[in-house]
Design a protein around this motif. Structure first.
Motif, mmCIF file in Angstrom:
data_model
loop_
_atom_site.group_PDB
_atom_site.id
_atom_site.type_symbol
_atom_site.label_atom_id
_atom_site.label_comp_id
_atom_site.label_asym_id
_atom_site.label_seq_id
_atom_site.Cartn_x
_atom_site.Cartn_y
_atom_site.Cartn_z
ATOM 1 N N TYR A 185 16.108 8.138 -12.199
ATOM 2 C CA TYR A 185 17.332 7.513 -12.691
ATOM 3 C C TYR A 185 17.774 8.116 -14.020
ATOM 4 C CZ TYR A 185 20.241 4.139 -15.160
ATOM 5 O OH TYR A 185 21.237 3.554 -15.898
ATOM 6 N N ILE A 186 16.843 8.191 -14.964
ATOM 7 C CA ILE A 186 17.247 8.571 -16.319
ATOM 8 C C ILE A 186 17.440 10.073 -16.478
ATOM 9 C CG2 ILE A 186 16.447 8.651 -18.721
ATOM 10 C CD1 ILE A 186 15.383 5.812 -18.277
ATOM 11 N N ILE A 237 23.771 2.746 -7.871
ATOM 12 C CA ILE A 237 23.928 3.180 -9.260
ATOM 13 C C ILE A 237 25.303 3.811 -9.399
ATOM 14 C CG2 ILE A 237 22.977 4.658 -11.061
ATOM 15 C CD1 ILE A 237 20.385 4.707 -9.249
ATOM 16 N N PRO A 238 26.089 3.378 -10.387
ATOM 17 C CA PRO A 238 27.437 3.927 -10.533
ATOM 18 C C PRO A 238 27.405 5.447 -10.619
ATOM 19 C CG PRO A 238 27.081 2.108 -12.051
ATOM 20 C CD PRO A 238 25.773 2.376 -11.405
ATOM 21 N N GLY A 239 28.205 6.083 -9.817
ATOM 22 C CA GLY A 239 28.317 7.535 -9.866
ATOM 23 C C GLY A 239 27.224 8.282 -9.121
ATOM 24 N N ARG A 240 26.239 7.570 -8.593
ATOM 25 C CA ARG A 240 25.133 8.265 -7.910
ATOM 26 C C ARG A 240 25.153 8.003 -6.411
ATOM 27 N NH1 ARG A 240 20.983 9.090 -11.975
ATOM 28 N NH2 ARG A 240 19.690 10.110 -10.418
ATOM 29 N N VAL A 277 19.249 -0.245 -22.323
ATOM 30 C CA VAL A 277 20.700 -0.287 -22.548
ATOM 31 C C VAL A 277 21.441 0.451 -21.440
ATOM 32 C CG1 VAL A 277 22.555 0.478 -24.077
ATOM 33 C CG2 VAL A 277 20.489 -0.558 -25.036
ATOM 34 N N ARG A 278 20.940 1.622 -21.089
ATOM 35 C CA ARG A 278 21.593 2.387 -20.024
ATOM 36 C C ARG A 278 21.622 1.615 -18.719
ATOM 37 N NH1 ARG A 278 20.269 8.793 -19.859
ATOM 38 N NH2 ARG A 278 20.355 9.161 -22.101
ATOM 39 N N MET A 279 20.513 1.022 -18.410
ATOM 40 C CA MET A 279 20.435 0.299 -17.142
ATOM 41 C C MET A 279 21.327 -0.938 -17.173
ATOM 42 S SD MET A 279 16.424 0.684 -16.196
ATOM 43 C CE MET A 279 16.519 0.692 -14.409
ATOM 44 N N TYR A 280 21.370 -1.562 -18.334
ATOM 45 C CA TYR A 280 22.227 -2.741 -18.470
ATOM 46 C C TYR A 280 23.694 -2.333 -18.268
ATOM 47 C CZ TYR A 280 24.483 -6.848 -20.420
ATOM 48 O OH TYR A 280 25.267 -7.954 -20.588
ATOM 49 N N ASN A 281 24.073 -1.227 -18.919
ATOM 50 C CA ASN A 281 25.456 -0.776 -18.807
ATOM 51 C C ASN A 281 25.807 -0.349 -17.392
ATOM 52 O OD1 ASN A 281 25.889 -1.303 -21.484
ATOM 53 N ND2 ASN A 281 25.444 0.795 -22.160
ATOM 54 N N ASP A 282 24.816 0.125 -16.655
ATOM 55 C CA ASP A 282 25.051 0.511 -15.257
ATOM 56 C C ASP A 282 24.926 -0.682 -14.314
ATOM 57 O OD1 ASP A 282 25.777 3.104 -15.465
ATOM 58 O OD2 ASP A 282 23.789 3.943 -15.074
ATOM 59 N N GLY A 283 24.718 -1.852 -14.878
ATOM 60 C CA GLY A 283 24.605 -3.045 -14.040
ATOM 61 C C GLY A 283 23.295 -3.122 -13.277
ATOM 62 N N LEU A 284 22.310 -2.348 -13.715
ATOM 63 C CA LEU A 284 21.027 -2.335 -12.998
ATOM 64 C C LEU A 284 20.040 -3.328 -13.587
ATOM 65 C CD1 LEU A 284 20.673 1.516 -12.606
ATOM 66 C CD2 LEU A 284 21.410 -0.124 -10.876
ATOM 67 N N ILE A 285 20.374 -3.839 -14.781
ATOM 68 C CA ILE A 285 19.549 -4.900 -15.361
ATOM 69 C C ILE A 285 20.457 -6.102 -15.561
ATOM 70 C CG2 ILE A 285 18.418 -5.682 -17.483
ATOM 71 C CD1 ILE A 285 17.096 -3.041 -17.760
ATOM 72 N N PHE A 318 16.047 -9.025 -14.705
ATOM 73 C CA PHE A 318 15.617 -8.308 -13.502
ATOM 74 C C PHE A 318 16.189 -6.895 -13.450
ATOM 75 C CE2 PHE A 318 15.405 -12.761 -12.462
ATOM 76 C CZ PHE A 318 14.239 -12.881 -11.722
ATOM 77 N N VAL A 319 15.396 -5.972 -12.906
ATOM 78 C CA VAL A 319 15.930 -4.651 -12.559
ATOM 79 C C VAL A 319 16.338 -4.731 -11.104
ATOM 80 C CG1 VAL A 319 15.356 -2.232 -12.132
ATOM 81 C CG2 VAL A 319 14.576 -3.344 -14.225
ATOM 82 N N ARG A 320 17.606 -4.410 -10.847
ATOM 83 C CA ARG A 320 18.121 -4.536 -9.478
ATOM 84 C C ARG A 320 17.895 -3.236 -8.726
ATOM 85 N NH1 ARG A 320 23.848 -7.238 -9.586
ATOM 86 N NH2 ARG A 320 23.224 -7.487 -7.410
ATOM 87 N N VAL A 321 16.912 -3.247 -7.875
ATOM 88 C CA VAL A 321 16.488 -1.995 -7.233
ATOM 89 C C VAL A 321 17.349 -1.616 -6.038
ATOM 90 C CG1 VAL A 321 14.111 -2.180 -8.024
ATOM 91 C CG2 VAL A 321 14.759 -3.210 -5.847
ATOM 92 N N ASN A 322 18.087 -2.570 -5.510
ATOM 93 C CA ASN A 322 18.889 -2.260 -4.324
ATOM 94 C C ASN A 322 20.358 -1.989 -4.630
ATOM 95 O OD1 ASN A 322 16.997 -2.514 -2.071
ATOM 96 N ND2 ASN A 322 16.755 -4.596 -2.843
ATOM 97 N N LYS A 323 20.717 -2.147 -5.895
ATOM 98 C CA LYS A 323 22.119 -1.983 -6.235
ATOM 99 C C LYS A 323 22.475 -0.505 -6.379
ATOM 100 C CE LYS A 323 25.740 -3.307 -9.247
ATOM 101 N NZ LYS A 323 26.169 -3.380 -10.623
#
Length: 844
Positions: A509-510, A369-372, A165-173, A362-367
């Motif tokens: 990440y987490i 991360i918001p705020g990071r 869920v966290r990754m989805y909300n961060d647009g990473l999934i 997919f997990v987007r490894v090159n995107k």
RNA sequence: GGGCGCUUAGCUCAGCUGGCUAGAGCAUCUCGUUUACACCGAGAGGGUCGGGGGUUCGAGUCCCUCAGCGCCCACCA
């Protein structure tokens, strides 16, 4: 009163004690750090989940030996030591295994249906988990069973959903339609690193293709070509670039766009390639760059689809055969060459991979991360680059960076049934809801009808959370606070990418933290010829059988000594038998000491040395104590073991115990050293040391004793004693060379500048000569500082003489060389002179 | 096609940042009912450190090169 020796057998029999000892440890509660009386810092290892097939192989045995070694060492050092055991569901591996069993029963998962199949898998896993637990105990693993975890526990499943869920909300999934690796047998996607390559003999077909000839190993895919690629610098085909052509392939019509791309090698084949975006990763990239149409030809069962025209319904191989025949008939085969290429196969079932386009997560490894301000990939790379995480051996740093650099988005959805369901629900109006659980999803759905995504998650997704999900995350538990990050991740280098890299990525990440401080990568265990052990070769060694034959301690030593991180190791029975002998030696050393001392008791302070031998053995022991500690701190397990081994067998048993038989009155020193030696050995050979320890009649278990500090010692004593040793060896040599039986005691007169009368008497006894105080009328021999008159006529062998002469010549040359005198350090020069003098003395 | 590693006694391997007459275990040979241990003890034999070149006072150790073996990565269709 004197404590009477409990009966010790003449030879140590591991099977008589091991199970009982393990039970005592386990019931003591000390595997759990909460019960340890210590204010020490935390040290944690997360046990890598063993394979779910339920058979302990040597790789697991080795891992458990290294991990338990570290854990027991840190516990003895007074750290708050935690080893978390656990198992994972090993999605594809387990499902494949159970499917094999079903096949033998003449059924399959489709016939059973999802629910029944999952019940069947659960039964299988329950059985293998039990086997694994027992086998782990057999190895002596001192892990905290009260904290055992399983990836399907509620807590861990919650962790998986929370991470998603966290990754989805961060647009990473995200869900996307892309080309993926598809295993037609598993009927599932695979991640890039789950695909293996196998060289195979293939045919390279040259097909007459419109105005071109294109080369391919997979003619059937040409049915779905939508483009033709040439190199921009290739003049031969320049005129076609940009055109769209209709091409007839044995009656099958395709429309292809001709384009130029520098990725294309104009010297390979005909320099022209037909591009099939839906069934080749390379071609898919071409299609993205040149806006080609994507036509899917092969379905998820490996069958040609409607788009394949008259070939519809055939398997890929059938279609190839028929299509090639049709092309031949149409005179469209230019030529066929033999060719070696790499076939992509599934790492679990060896089936040929079919690349195809599909809707997946997919997990987007090159995107970013918001705020990071960084991508997942960057986070994971920096954790190692910045030295936050240390990988042993270091050479794997480079390999790690390279892998990270080339990492593509990670396909995490799987179509197998055994795994965590993806926490995504769809509603009747196609709304997508991502939620922790069904209840939350329903709430969000506002009464609309829900349907959960059918797919499961890649097993490595849940494994990547392992170090912290096992400690209670996402709850902020005490354990998480106290024991994370963990100390060492010990695992095989073969899963550096699958697992270690992903743990780093996800934890950074987490938790914005590292999962572990050090990664210790062990090598693969091979047979005596260096071959991989496998069932089919029949060269596998069953660790449990070795334990039955030689004992767990011997097996552990054979895995520890001679192994270096990252290096493969050969193992064979004779080696294990050798360490069985050693364990027995340790047992007999103890037996000898216990049966000779007046009272078996613990000695707190280092006893006073009365003789040279005493001073020597105490100095030597302290030196060994210090070195072993240093080696263990530096993860040099083998070196630590070798150090102990040589001291115990060579110095302590062969010399000091023999001297003790002559000099007497050494109870305290013998007990003092034995007591500490047992502690030093405990991480290596926990069982035999704990059994021997009972003789001290302690209330306290050896496993929670305190690691000894080494006292200061004089180096000089060690070299002084070597004078005595050399004299004894030289005398024995003289006797042996002259065929004097060990039972005969020839007269011997010794004059020494260094050794006092007492020591000469000791030397004489050990060498079995009769010391007299009258000079004997024979030629004198010089042994270091001693002049020996013994009634023998041993000469140095010619070879010995020659070697010594050679040494003298080269050393004298060295010493007269001004460059050497001017450049070499003073100590080196001094030592060289000293040695030269000794050798000259010998030759006299 | 890139990258990494290995090659030291008959076998399995140590040898850290260059400086003990290259070590250990197993195997081999000789001897041995010495207050623990034959799953043992004492002793012996066995190596031009894969080949060649270089740096250095000094190379198993550093550099170059060749050969053999192994592993990982890579979309030559």
């Amino acid at each position: 009163m004197a404590k009477k020796l409990e009966e010790m057998d003449k030879a140590y029999e591991p099977s008589k004690y091991e199970d009982d000892i393990y039970k005592i440890w386990e019931e003591s509660g000390f595997f759990n750090p909460d019960n340890l009386d210590t204010k020490g810092k935390a040290f944690t290892i997360s046990m890598p989940p063993p394979n779910a097939t339920g058979i302990l192989h040597l790789g697991h045995a080795a891992a458990l030996a290294y991990e338990d070694l570290m854990i027991r060492y840190r516990r003895l050092k007074g750290d708050k030591t935690l080893w978390v055991p656990g198992t994972d569901h090993a999605a594809i591996a387990t499902q494949t295994k159970v499917e094999k069993i079903l096949a033998e029963e003449g059924t399959n998962r489709q016939k059973l249906g999802r629910d029944k199949f999952l019940t069947r898998v659960k039964e299988f896993v329950a059985g293998s988990q039990n086997t694994i637990r027992n086998q782990t105990r057999k190895m002596g693993a001192s892990c905290d069973w009260s904290r055992e975890r399983y990836t399907f526990d509620d807590g861990l499943s919650q962790a998986v959903n929370e991470a998603f869920v966290r990754m989805y909300n961060d647009g990473l999934i995200e869900k996307d339609y892309r080309i993926v690796n598809w295993c037609p047998r598993c009927e599932s996607t695979l991640a890039d690193d789950e695909v293996e390559h196998q060289e195979q003999d293939a045919k390279l077909y040259y097909i007459k293709y419109g105005p071109f000839v294109v080369a391919t190993t997979r003619p059937e895919t040409k049915l779905a070509d939508t483009g033709v690629a040439v190199n921009p610098s290739d003049k031969r085909y320049k005129e076609y670039v940009g055109q769209t052509l209709d091409v007839d392939l044995a009656g099958h019509q395709i429309k292809v766009k001709i384009f130029a791309d520098k990725e294309l090698d104009k010297d390979f084949g005909s320099g022209v390639v037909g591009v099939t975006p839906a069934h080749s990763a390379t071609d898919y990239d071409f299609a993205q760059r040149h806006s080609l149409e994507v036509i899917k030809l092969i379905n998820e069962q490996g069958i040609i689809m409607k788009t394949g025209g008259k070939y519809e319904g055939k398997t890929v191989l059938e279609a190839r055969e028929v299509f090639v025949k049709d092309l031949e008939a149409a005179d469209q085969i230019d030529k066929v060459e033999d060719f070696k290429n790499n076939l992509s196969i599934c790492y679990r079932c060896d089936t040929a991979i079919e690349p195809l386009t599909s809707d997946q997560w997919f997990v987007r490894v090159n995107k970013e991360i918001p705020g990071r301000g960084k991508s997942l990939k960057t986070l994971a790379t920096l954790a190692v680059k910045d030295g936050d995480i240390k990988i042993l051996p270091e050479k794997f740093n480079k390999i790690y960076y390279h892998w990270m650099d080339n990492l593509h988005d990670w396909c995490i959805s799987r179509q197998i049934w055994w795994g965590h369901r993806i926490p995504v629900w769809y509603t009747e109006d196609n709304e997508v809801i991502v939620a922790q659980n069904e209840a939350e999803a329903q709430e969000k759905a506002n009464g609309k009808k829900l349907r959960q995504d059918e797919d499961t998650l890649d097993t490595w997704f849940s494994s990547s959370l392992w170090t912290f999900s096992t400690l209670g995350w996402p709850e902020q538990t005490e354990d998480l606070k106290n024991f994370h990050p963990t100390g060492v991740m010990e695992t095989g280098y073969d899963i550096l990418f699958f697992w270690v890299a992903r743990m780093i990525l996800m934890t950074e990440y987490i938790l914005k933290d590292k999962p572990f401080e050090t990664v210790y990568l062990h090598g693969m265990i091979r047979d005596k010829e260096g071959k991989k052990m496998s069932k089919s070769l029949g060269n596998g060694i069953n660790p449990l059988e070795m334990i039955d034959n030689f004992g767990t301690d011997a097996l552990r030593l054979s895995l520890i000594i001679g192994s270096a991180p990252g290096a493969d190791m050969r193992l064979y029975e004779e080696k294990i038998a050798g360490y069985r002998n050693f364990v027995n030696k340790l047992w007999n050393i103890s037996r000898f000491i216990f049966s000779n001392v007046d009272e078996i008791k613990r000695i707190d302070k280092q006893p006073k040395a009365k003789t040279l031998a005493d001073r020597w053995i105490l100095a030597k022991f302290n030196q060994v104590n210090q070195r072993v500690t240093e080696h263990l701190d530096n993860h040099k397990f083998s070196e630590a073991g070798v150090e102990l081994y040589h001291f115990t067998w060579g110095d302590f048993a062969d010399w000091y115990l023999e001297i003790a038989k002559i000099e007497k009155d050494k109870d305290e020193i013998l007990l003092y050293i034995l007591e500490r030696l047992l502690i030093l050995y405990h991480p290596f050979t926990p069982f035999v040391t704990e059994v021997i320890w009972k003789q001290f009649n302690n209330d306290k278990l050896l496993m929670i004793e305190k690691w000894p500090d080494s006292a200061k010692f004089e180096d000089s004593v060690i070299s002084d004693f070597s004078e005595l040793k050399e004299l004894v060896v030289a005398l024995r040599n003289l006797k042996a060379a002259n065929k004097i039986s060990p039972t005969e005691f020839p007269d011997c007169f010794i004059a020494s500048k260094v050794l006092e009368k007492d020591y000469l008497e000791l030397a004489a006894k050990m060498a079995r000569v009769n010391l007299v105080d009258k000079k004997i009328n024979v030629e004198a021999k010089l042994i270091n500082s001693s002049t020996v008159y013994v009634d023998l006529s041993k000469e140095l062998s010619d070879k010995e003489k020659q070697d010594l002469k050679k040494y003298i010549i080269s050393t004298e040359a060295k010493l007269t060389n001004n460059e050497f005198i001017n450049n070499a350090p003073a100590k080196v020069i001094e030592d060289t002179k000293k040695r030269l003098a000794e050798v000259k003395n010998k030759l006299k």
